[in-house]
Enzyme design. Structure first.
Site, PDB file in Angstrom:
ATOM      1  N   GLU A 154      27.783 -39.591 -22.358  1.00  0.00           N
ATOM      2  CA  GLU A 154      29.162 -39.897 -21.931  1.00  0.00           C
ATOM      3  C   GLU A 154      30.056 -38.661 -21.912  1.00  0.00           C
ATOM      4  OE1 GLU A 154      30.510 -43.114 -24.432  1.00  0.00           O
ATOM      5  OE2 GLU A 154      29.431 -44.602 -23.259  1.00  0.00           O
ATOM      6  N   GLU A 311      23.947 -48.555 -20.847  1.00  0.00           N
ATOM      7  CA  GLU A 311      24.509 -49.212 -22.029  1.00  0.00           C
ATOM      8  C   GLU A 311      25.378 -50.396 -21.626  1.00  0.00           C
ATOM      9  OE1 GLU A 311      26.783 -46.825 -24.742  1.00  0.00           O
ATOM     10  OE2 GLU A 311      25.427 -45.120 -24.575  1.00  0.00           O
TER      11      GLU A 311
END
Ligand SMILES: [Zn+2]
Length: 679
Positions: A154, A311
């Site tokens: 991320e 995710e």
């Protein structure tokens, strides 16, 4: 059309996610393996945050624990996405090499802590992060269960330190070559900013050009800093990518993106990603259309190839003000929603719920109770069984959309820092208005950018294309000339890539294809609206009202009903060679967007995948179609709280029940349930 799986060696839908056994004593690992296998999980993402334990000092590496974990999961038949751990540097590195620490937008130098904490231009970080990636690739290159490399995690944020400032000057030199060019591009004669030396240039942040987080006094300069910051972090990704590729050229590489994430120009990144993966964490307020739009964006940045849902939470997140549980069936429904938009792999964060720190209340497959006796575990297990039944038939299939929505990060940056005409300008929301309308019509949409071809589309909608990339107008002109329908809105074609306003009338070169020019724009406060009648119905004109002059009066479809610009056009349609160009000079209601896109699709003979428009709330029913060499897969998802009944248009098979259906047969879909229909 060619169909591409994210990894040619993967023959089934991968199902799993982030697994952090290093946070637990080894005695628990065997129990994990048992529970994961029982839940039909076949893949784990490992080593996301282990830098500090793998590398205790500058020249020491210790892979013993990771070796054990790698061997354990291989022995248990699990595939691996192996992360490089570089999203959080070790404390010793910050202590001994403070250049690795970031400086915030307000000038505050950070101490060690958190994650995403490394300065992208730190010599220390740029030395040790790719070195770690290299060491990992060398050590684990022969593990044939590694299906992908997962670089960092991320990526995001911004750094405003002295190293970044120096690197920014080099980036500017490379871009502008001379200070004359730079002074012109930034319009530095305004407020006496003429630069005579590159070293006079400082970072535009809260210490210099900004007076609030999104309020700058020099737009062109600020825009360049956003681009530079995105490029700097992108270079960190590339540093690791190159090292890994040299050693394992056949294993695909990715990093997990975050959908509509403002700080990074993902479209530029995607060119260096072997496949796209992303993390889907919608807020409580997100409707199904908004989630779908993010999936389409993520698919779109990589030529429409299938992607990996890296995710999602199986049950609950922990960072929202109110962390609502995903209701029974929603995790399953949203997993299939990802698949309906191109996902070939469904993953969770996290496998076992961590015991301490800020994610201890984030959902997991195995909860703190530690058993298989939870609602969430049962739902995960059930979904795993279904995905196993689907085998790999759907892998690599694509959507064949005839409608495209244009979205560009540079334009987003420009609108973000625009001083005027309204603080309520919201690029993503304007895109969503048009997207929701198409979603409710059950029409597949691609979200595309400046470099994507337009050949496959019949309709191109470009909401708020404030900044048009150089040369893009020529593409649009050809698209319309050849018979396409182009839709532009208020705030179109006003600036160039440097944030210099176009002279000679807005919307710049688009005046030609749209057959109009915009003289002024009126910004309305939230409680005010004008109105107009379109196709027999009255709609509000809100936020911005463009005062437009048409080349041909007959092009006018609607006029304002009030104020001094009463009678001026607000919706227009201009025929240009074989195609048509629409201009929507205001922001309106969802009913208006529904009506407009419905008419556009009828005009272009684009039909819904399944015609179920008679249902109460079409926005709660989602329909997409994916196609590959095995056939066409129609997804129908019922997001509503009510059961529905639909007619299926062709003979085919309902995949999960293996029921064969004849043309026109009616079938019931329960609340929060779905079907995948192969024809
Ligand atoms: Zn920095």
């Amino acid at each position: 059309m060619t169909y591409k799986k994210f990894n040619d060696r993967v023959e089934e839908i991968l199902y799993g996610g982030d697994y952090n056994p290093e946070q637990w004593p080894e005695e628990i690992w065997e129990e994990d393996m048992k529970l994961l296998k029982e839940a039909n999980i076949n893949e784990v993402t490992l080593n996301v945050f282990s830098w500090a334990s793998i590398q205790p000092s500058e020249d020491e590496y210790d892979f013993r624990r990771l070796d054990k974990i790698m061997n354990l999961v291989r022995k248990n038949g699990l595939k691996v996405m192996l992360a490089t751990s570089t999203a959080a540097h070790p404390p010793w590195m910050a202590h001994r090499h403070p250049d690795v620490l970031r400086t915030e937008f307000d000038g505050k130098k950070r101490k060690f802590g958190g994650r995403h904490n490394s300065c992208p231009n730190s010599p220390t970080y740029r030395k040790y992060a790719p070195l770690l990636a290299k060491k990992l690739a060398e050590r684990y290159k022969d593990y044939d269960n590694i299906v992908a490399w997962h670089i960092s995690n991320e990526y995001g944020g911004v750094c405003c330190c002295e190293n970044c400032e120096k690197a920014f000057r080099l980036w500017l030199k490379d871009k502008y070559k001379t200070l004359d060019n730079l002074n012109y591009a930034w319009n530095t004669e305004f407020w006496g900013h003429h630069f005579y030396d590159w070293d006079e240039i400082v970072i535009p942040d809260l210490r210099s050009e900004f007076f609030a987080w999104n309020r700058t006094q020099f737009q062109g300069m600020s825009l360049d800093y956003f681009r530079f910051n995105s490029d700097s972090i992108f270079r960190n990704y590339q540093d690791e990518y190159r090292e890994i590729k040299k050693i394992t050229p056949d294993i695909p590489i990715t990093t997990n993106l975050m959908g509509f994430y403002e700080d990074l120009d993902y479209r530029k990144w995607a060119k260096y990603m072997d496949f796209v993966s992303w993390d889907n964490y919608p807020s409580n307020e997100c409707g199904p259309a908004e989630i779908a739009m993010s999936h389409d964006l993520m698919r779109g940045i990589h030529n429409g190839d299938s992607f990996v849902l890296m995710e999602q939470t199986p049950s609950v997140t922990n960072w929202l003000p109110y962390n609502a549980l995903k209701r029974p069936g929603i995790m399953r429904l949203w997993s299939y929603q990802a698949m309906a938009h191109g996902a070939d792999c469904i993953q969770f964060f996290q496998m076992r719920r961590t015991r301490g720190a800020c994610e201890a209340l984030h959902g997991a497959v195995i909860d703190h109770v530690g058993t298989n006796n939870t609602r969430v575990y049962r739902e995960v297990k059930q979904l795993g069984l279904e995905l196993h039944k689907l085998k790999g038939e759907i892998l690599g299939s694509r959507l064949d959309s005839k409608v495209a929505i244009y979205f560009d990060w540079n334009n987003w940056y420009a609108l973000r820092v625009s001083a005027g005409p309204s603080i309520n300008i919201d690029y993503k929301n304007e895109i969503l208005c048009y997207y929701r309308a198409l979603f409710s019509e059950h029409i597949d949409v691609d979200i595309i950018g400046p470099s994507d071809p337009l050949d496959n589309y019949k309709i191109l909608i470009a909401p708020m294309m404030f900044m048009s990339q150089d040369g893009y107008y020529d593409k649009v002109k050809k698209f319309v000339s050849d018979g396409g329908t182009f839709v532009a809105t208020y705030l179109t074609g006003m600036i160039d890539e440097n944030y210099l306003f176009k002279l000679g009338g807005y919307p710049g070169e688009y005046k030609e294809v749209l057959g109009l020019w915009v003289e002024e724009s009126d910004a309305l406060p939230e409680d005010k609206a004008n109105s107009f009648i379109y196709d027999g119905t009255k709609y509000p004109a809100k936020l911005i009202c463009d005062l437009t002059h048409l080349d041909k009066e007959d092009d006018c479809l609607s006029v304002y009903e009030e104020d001094f610009y009463k009678g001026m056009p607000v919706v227009s349609r201009h025929e240009f060679n074989k195609g048509k160009a629409y201009y929507i000079g205001t922001h309106s209601s969802s009913e208006f967007y529904r009506k407009l896109v419905h008419n556009l699709c009828v005009e272009q003979d684009i039909k819904p995948i399944i015609d179920i428009s008679a249902l109460d709330d079409p926005e709660q029913i989602e329909v997409t179609a994916r196609e590959n060499y095995n056939g066409k897969f129609i997804f129908v998802l019922n997001h509503s709280d009510k059961d529905i009944e639909i007619s299926l248009p062709q003979n085919g098979t309902v995949l999960l029940s293996e029921e064969h259906i004849e043309n026109g047969h009616r079938i019931k879909i329960k609340a929060h349930d779905l079907l995948i229909y192969k024809v």
